[in-house]
Design a protein around this motif. Structure first.
Motif, PDB file in Angstrom:
ATOM      1  N   SER A 148       3.342  -1.470  10.748  1.00 46.77           N
ATOM      2  CA  SER A 148       4.098  -0.243  10.468  1.00 46.77           C
ATOM      3  C   SER A 148       4.806  -0.326   9.119  1.00 46.77           C
ATOM      4  O   SER A 148       4.891   0.669   8.385  1.00 46.77           O
ATOM      5  CB  SER A 148       5.122   0.015  11.578  1.00 46.77           C
ATOM      6  N   LEU A 149       5.318  -1.525   8.787  1.00 47.67           N
ATOM      7  CA  LEU A 149       5.951  -1.705   7.480  1.00 47.67           C
ATOM      8  C   LEU A 149       4.949  -1.517   6.347  1.00 47.67           C
ATOM      9  O   LEU A 149       5.267  -0.921   5.304  1.00 47.67           O
ATOM     10  CB  LEU A 149       6.582  -3.099   7.406  1.00 47.67           C
ATOM     11  N   LEU A 150       3.725  -2.020   6.535  1.00 48.25           N
ATOM     12  CA  LEU A 150       2.681  -1.820   5.523  1.00 48.25           C
ATOM     13  C   LEU A 150       2.363  -0.344   5.363  1.00 48.25           C
ATOM     14  O   LEU A 150       2.268   0.168   4.231  1.00 48.25           O
ATOM     15  CB  LEU A 150       1.415  -2.585   5.918  1.00 48.25           C
ATOM     16  N   CYS A 153       5.065   1.434   3.475  1.00 50.00           N
ATOM     17  CA  CYS A 153       4.991   1.107   2.049  1.00 50.00           C
ATOM     18  C   CYS A 153       3.890   1.899   1.358  1.00 50.00           C
ATOM     19  O   CYS A 153       4.085   2.447   0.268  1.00 50.00           O
ATOM     20  CB  CYS A 153       4.776  -0.399   1.888  1.00 50.00           C
ATOM     21  N   LEU A 154       2.727   1.987   2.011  1.00 57.44           N
ATOM     22  CA  LEU A 154       1.608   2.750   1.447  1.00 57.44           C
ATOM     23  C   LEU A 154       1.929   4.243   1.414  1.00 57.44           C
ATOM     24  O   LEU A 154       1.526   4.958   0.481  1.00 57.44           O
ATOM     25  CB  LEU A 154       0.340   2.503   2.266  1.00 57.44           C
ATOM     26  N   ALA A 163      -2.910   4.333  -7.853  1.00 57.82           N
ATOM     27  CA  ALA A 163      -3.683   3.316  -7.139  1.00 57.82           C
ATOM     28  C   ALA A 163      -2.774   2.181  -6.680  1.00 57.82           C
ATOM     29  O   ALA A 163      -1.761   1.874  -7.321  1.00 57.82           O
ATOM     30  CB  ALA A 163      -4.784   2.760  -8.039  1.00 57.82           C
ATOM     31  N   VAL A 164      -3.120   1.580  -5.570  1.00 58.45           N
ATOM     32  CA  VAL A 164      -2.404   0.408  -5.059  1.00 58.45           C
ATOM     33  C   VAL A 164      -3.377  -0.766  -5.020  1.00 58.45           C
ATOM     34  O   VAL A 164      -4.596  -0.580  -4.923  1.00 58.45           O
ATOM     35  CB  VAL A 164      -1.829   0.661  -3.648  1.00 58.45           C
ATOM     36  N   SER A 167      -5.870  -5.233  -1.827  1.00 55.97           N
ATOM     37  CA  SER A 167      -6.115  -6.655  -1.540  1.00 55.97           C
ATOM     38  C   SER A 167      -4.805  -7.419  -1.415  1.00 55.97           C
ATOM     39  O   SER A 167      -4.591  -8.170  -0.460  1.00 55.97           O
ATOM     40  CB  SER A 167      -6.968  -7.286  -2.648  1.00 55.97           C
ATOM     41  N   ALA A 168      -3.894  -7.215  -2.372  1.00 59.84           N
ATOM     42  CA  ALA A 168      -2.619  -7.932  -2.364  1.00 59.84           C
ATOM     43  C   ALA A 168      -1.760  -7.515  -1.178  1.00 59.84           C
ATOM     44  O   ALA A 168      -1.095  -8.352  -0.556  1.00 59.84           O
ATOM     45  CB  ALA A 168      -1.879  -7.684  -3.670  1.00 59.84           C
ATOM     46  N   MET A 169      -1.785  -6.230  -0.843  1.00 60.74           N
ATOM     47  CA  MET A 169      -0.939  -5.743   0.246  1.00 60.74           C
ATOM     48  C   MET A 169      -1.430  -6.254   1.603  1.00 60.74           C
ATOM     49  O   MET A 169      -0.629  -6.643   2.460  1.00 60.74           O
ATOM     50  CB  MET A 169      -0.880  -4.221   0.218  1.00 60.74           C
TER      51      MET A 169
END
Length: 492
Positions: A148-150, A153-154, A163-164, A167-169
């Motif tokens: 849910s936190l991810l 953030c998105l 763009a995000v 891969s890192a996230m």
């Protein structure tokens, strides 16, 4: 310099003597090697791809020499079944791994430990106490919170329309969940010396994955030809100090925590004194390292590749989104209880793992002489199952290089090692004990990312232009990060 030439001369003499004394038996076919190196010169930055290409010429069971070590490469489901099922008792050992000797407390970790009573006892402990269904289910709320936190953030990033770095996230999410499960704390901001904890873990994994000539030509290992031993000892010393700190934190907080993480469970086992095998702090730290490195990288790598393929195949993305709308609706996020109802999601995950196995090369060692398909496999041979080749076998998989989730419709092929056409978690005695947890995490994260967002590539890039090159390691991910533009799509 004279001593170097003396060592080279001794090595050449030993090689020639071994060749002269070798009993000629029918070995599997293979390419022509050269003195000392054998076939190591044929392997580049992506050895799983190099071995796949060699197998197309020499066959599904192929003999090579990596330095002084005989190696048998397996490249088809049929031969994989013989090695991992029919002769599983012969090939259940692991080869010598110098990095594990220094970093994992004398190869006391679960992944690289030699086959025997210690390994059997540790596997039993992992299966029944650390990775049981009850333990995995007890951490469901943690997984829900972190995912849910991810998503939140998105969602904030989607407002800007840029763009995000997906891969890192995803990698950060996987690391956080791994730390919470194993150690009860995220530790992402913790420093070890001049580096963060995550950076040190990744350095450990990198060193463990680096081709080490000392594993194949012991005489070069003695002089640390590549400088790897020095680096392993240095990082092991730093890492050990931090793991000791974590263990002390758990000892001090005993009885104060509502729920137990993996370290708590292992310390209870160690302190009970009821095990019939040696189990002290060295073993606890070695298994901590296994649990962190295995869960942190493999799940993230699988999610990264599956999202890459979905972005490259918009029709599959839309089909999965439609299934999510029908099963879950658009008023809430996906729950783990929804996963078993999502049949197309299951097909997408299987196909992504088929095309991009996170760990493409499975390393075993023969504990005795054996005959496989009429070929002699000498005792002490390294047996490498190339999952890239097995899972792209054209007999088992029509159009093997294409992403076609629908190929799994109407069949019972699963991911758990019973079907040798698809072995992302291995099979037999040495299969991954974290299969259930891995499948849950990958399905859940992919489902949330696809359900909550539409995805497109930045700067008008066409999906066919996406760089698909790989970075080989213990987990083989994308060479370049997956950059994508999210658009939030839920009603809430």
């Amino acid at each position: 310099m004279a001593w170097i030439w003396t060592i080279v001369a001794i090595v050449i003499a030993i090689y020639l003597l071994r060749e002269l004394l070798k009993i000629k038996k029918k070995l599997p076919p293979g390419p022509k090697g050269i003195p000392i190196l054998g076939h190591l010169h044929l392997l580049g930055k992506t050895p799983h791809q190099d071995l796949h290409n060699l197998a197309k010429k020499h066959g599904p069971i192929m003999y090579m020499r990596w330095g002084f070590v005989p190696v048998v490469i397996v490249s088809s489901p049929e031969i994989a079944e013989l090695v991992l099922k029919t002769f599983d008792h012969v090939f259940a050992d692991r080869p010598y791994h110098e990095a594990s000797m220094y970093i994992a407390y004398g190869q006391r970790n679960f992944i690289f430990s030699k086959y025997g009573s210690y390994w059997r006892n540790v596997r039993k402990m992992c299966t029944l106490q650390l990775l049981s269904s009850h333990k995995i289910n007890s951490m469901q709320s943690m997984r829900r919170r972190e995912v849910s936190l991810l998503i939140a953030c998105l969602k904030r990033a989607a407002v800007d329309g840029g763009a995000v770095d997906l891969s890192a996230m995803v990698s950060a999410l996987s690391a956080e969940m791994s730390f919470l499960m194993v150690m009860g704390k995220k530790y992402l901001s913790e420093e070890i010396g001049e580096k963060g904890f995550v950076a040190v873990v990744r350095e450990v994994v990198h060193l463990a994955a680096m081709p080490n000539l000392g594993d194949f030509i012991p005489y070069l290992g003695m002089i640390d030809f590549q400088g790897l031993t020095r680096r392993m000892k240095a990082v092991a010393k730093v890492f050990d100090g931090f793991l000791e700190k974590i263990i002390e934190e758990h000892v001090q907080s005993k009885g104060e925590k509502e729920s137990k993480d993996f370290v708590d469970t292992m310390l209870e086992i160690m302190q009970s004194g009821q095990t019939d095998f040696e189990f002290d702090r060295r073993h606890v730290k070695a298994i901590m390292l296994d649990m962190i490195s295995a869960s942190m990288d493999t799940s993230a790598t699988s999610i990264e590749w599956i999202m890459t393929e979905l972005i490259r195949h918009p029709q599959a993305m839309k089909k999965l989104q439609k299934e999510l709308e029908e099963v879950v609706g658009m008023e809430r996020m996906v729950e783990e209880s929804d996963l078993e109802k999502l049949k197309y999601l299951d097909m997408v995950v299987k196909e992504g793992m088929r095309l991009h196995p996170a760990v493409p090369l499975l390393h075993h060692e023969s504990m005795e002489d054996c005959q496989v398909k009429g070929y002699h496999i000498p005792k002490g041979s390294r047996v490498v199952i190339n999952l890239l080749a097995v899972q792209k076998d054209p007999i088992a998989w029509p159009e093997p290089d294409k992403f076609i989730p629908e190929r799994f419709a109407g069949n019972s092929i699963d991911l758990r090692g019973r079907d040798f056409e698809l072995l992302p978690f291995g099979s037999g005695r040495r299969s991954c004990p974290g299969i259930q947890l891995g499948i849950i995490v990958v399905r859940l994260v992919v489902a949330q990312l696809v359900h909550c967002f539409n995805w497109k590539l930045p700067n008008g890039m066409h999906p066919n232009e996406l760089d698909m090159s790989e970075l080989f390691g213990l987990a083989t991910g994308r060479a370049k990060p997956l950059m994508a533009v999210p658009t939030y799509r839920l009603h809430k």
